[in-house]
Enzyme design. Structure first.
Site, mmCIF file in Angstrom:
data_model
loop_
_atom_site.group_PDB
_atom_site.id
_atom_site.type_symbol
_atom_site.label_atom_id
_atom_site.label_comp_id
_atom_site.label_asym_id
_atom_site.label_seq_id
_atom_site.Cartn_x
_atom_site.Cartn_y
_atom_site.Cartn_z
ATOM 1 N N ALA A 1 0.825 -1.198 0.000
ATOM 2 C CA ALA A 1 0.000 0.000 0.000
ATOM 3 C C ALA A 1 0.864 1.255 0.000
ATOM 4 O O ALA A 1 0.575 2.234 -0.707
ATOM 5 C CB ALA A 1 -0.938 -0.001 1.207
ATOM 6 N N TYR A 2 1.930 1.237 0.782
ATOM 7 C CA TYR A 2 2.835 2.383 0.830
ATOM 8 C C TYR A 2 3.495 2.604 -0.525
ATOM 9 O O TYR A 2 3.535 3.725 -1.041
ATOM 10 C CB TYR A 2 3.894 2.144 1.903
ATOM 11 C CG TYR A 2 4.924 3.244 2.019
ATOM 12 C CD1 TYR A 2 4.637 4.425 2.690
ATOM 13 C CD2 TYR A 2 6.188 3.110 1.452
ATOM 14 C CE1 TYR A 2 5.580 5.444 2.802
ATOM 15 C CE2 TYR A 2 7.134 4.111 1.557
ATOM 16 C CZ TYR A 2 6.834 5.274 2.226
ATOM 17 O OH TYR A 2 7.753 6.277 2.323
ATOM 18 N N SER A 3 4.001 1.540 -1.128
ATOM 19 C CA SER A 3 4.722 1.668 -2.392
ATOM 20 C C SER A 3 3.810 2.166 -3.508
ATOM 21 O O SER A 3 4.187 3.052 -4.284
ATOM 22 C CB SER A 3 5.336 0.317 -2.783
ATOM 23 O OG SER A 3 6.250 -0.122 -1.805
#
Length: 255
Positions: free
Chosen positions: A153-155
């Site tokens: 999700a962060y990437s």
């Protein structure tokens, strides 16, 4: 070199309650700027205020809520004048394996890391386009190119935010050359989102603030990592042309 000064207007730093956002806020306040620091935790913002001094104004705000962001920026303009500088720093790094994610938790991260950048940028642009001048600096990473485990999700969200920077430039750079937009990657930091042996946020923040205060249209679209420009890749034709012309590309440095 064109630079922003405290007389140009207030600076807004998102995610100012800890880590890099706190360090950026303290450094801007040290240089005389009126700084509005946003965050979701009032107690954390109060700690930043204690370090930054009276020119720091804490603003409890969830950047993933577009209506709240619009209202907040309208209030900033009323109280302090049009925003001159926006540093989009707020981000969430939940460190969850994709099998531990739900669609809802994944999209919650997207809402902060991408949605917050979009909402704050849109609200700031409403004021900057009126004055014809401003600086937007998006804190970025290489996570989209080299995702770590448990960071889907962060990437995805941080990679999409980098695309948003380029799309934003495509939309407005020709019409508003006095609004300078770019990405900055601070490197691995000693923060909860970083690494124990990383760079001190206070050290990295000096580079970030120096870059943020440079309001030269030639910097629109530039990407910096720490204090050095990341040059865009060149195709074979471009490399051959550089070789024939004995031309060597040199990245710009902040120091």
């Amino acid at each position: 070199m064109t630079r922003l000064t405290p007389q140009d207007g207030p600076a807004v730093v998102t995610g100012a309650g800890s880590g890099l956002g706190r360090a950026l806020s303290v450094e801007l306040a040290r240089q005389g700027f009126t700084v509005i620091g946003t965050g979701r935790r009032p107690e954390a913002l109060a700690e930043t205020a204690a370090q930054a001094g009276p020119s720091f104004h804490p603003l409890t705000l969830d950047v993933s809520d577009p209506k709240a962001v619009r209202a907040a920026f309208a209030g900033i303009e009323t109280t302090h004048g049009p925003v001159a500088l926006l540093i989009n720093n707020a981000a969430d790094y939940p460190r969850r394996d994709i099998l531990e994610e739900s669609a809802e938790s994944f999209l919650d991260t997207i809402a902060i890391n991408l949605g917050g950048v979009v909402a704050c940028t849109h609200a700031a642009l409403a004021q900057m386009c009126e004055t014809g001048r401003g600086r937007i600096l998006n804190v970025a990473t290489f996570a989209d190119l080299s995702p770590l485990p448990a960071s889907s999700a962060y990437s995805v969200s941080k990679g999409a935010a980098r695309i948003f920077t380029r799309a934003l430039i495509a939309d407005i750079a020709d019409r508003f050359p006095g609004i300078v937009i770019g990405d900055w990657m601070p490197g691995m930091l000693q923060t909860p989102m970083g690494a124990p042996d990383g760079l001190a946020p206070e050290d990295s923040a000096k580079w970030g603030v120096e870059l943020a205060l440079r309001c030269d249209p030639a910097l629109t679209g530039a990407v910096f990592e720490q204090d050095t420009e990341v040059l865009p890749p060149r195709g074979l034709r471009g490399k051959l042309k550089d070789l024939l012309l004995l031309r060597r590309r040199r990245p710009r440095r902040l120091s």
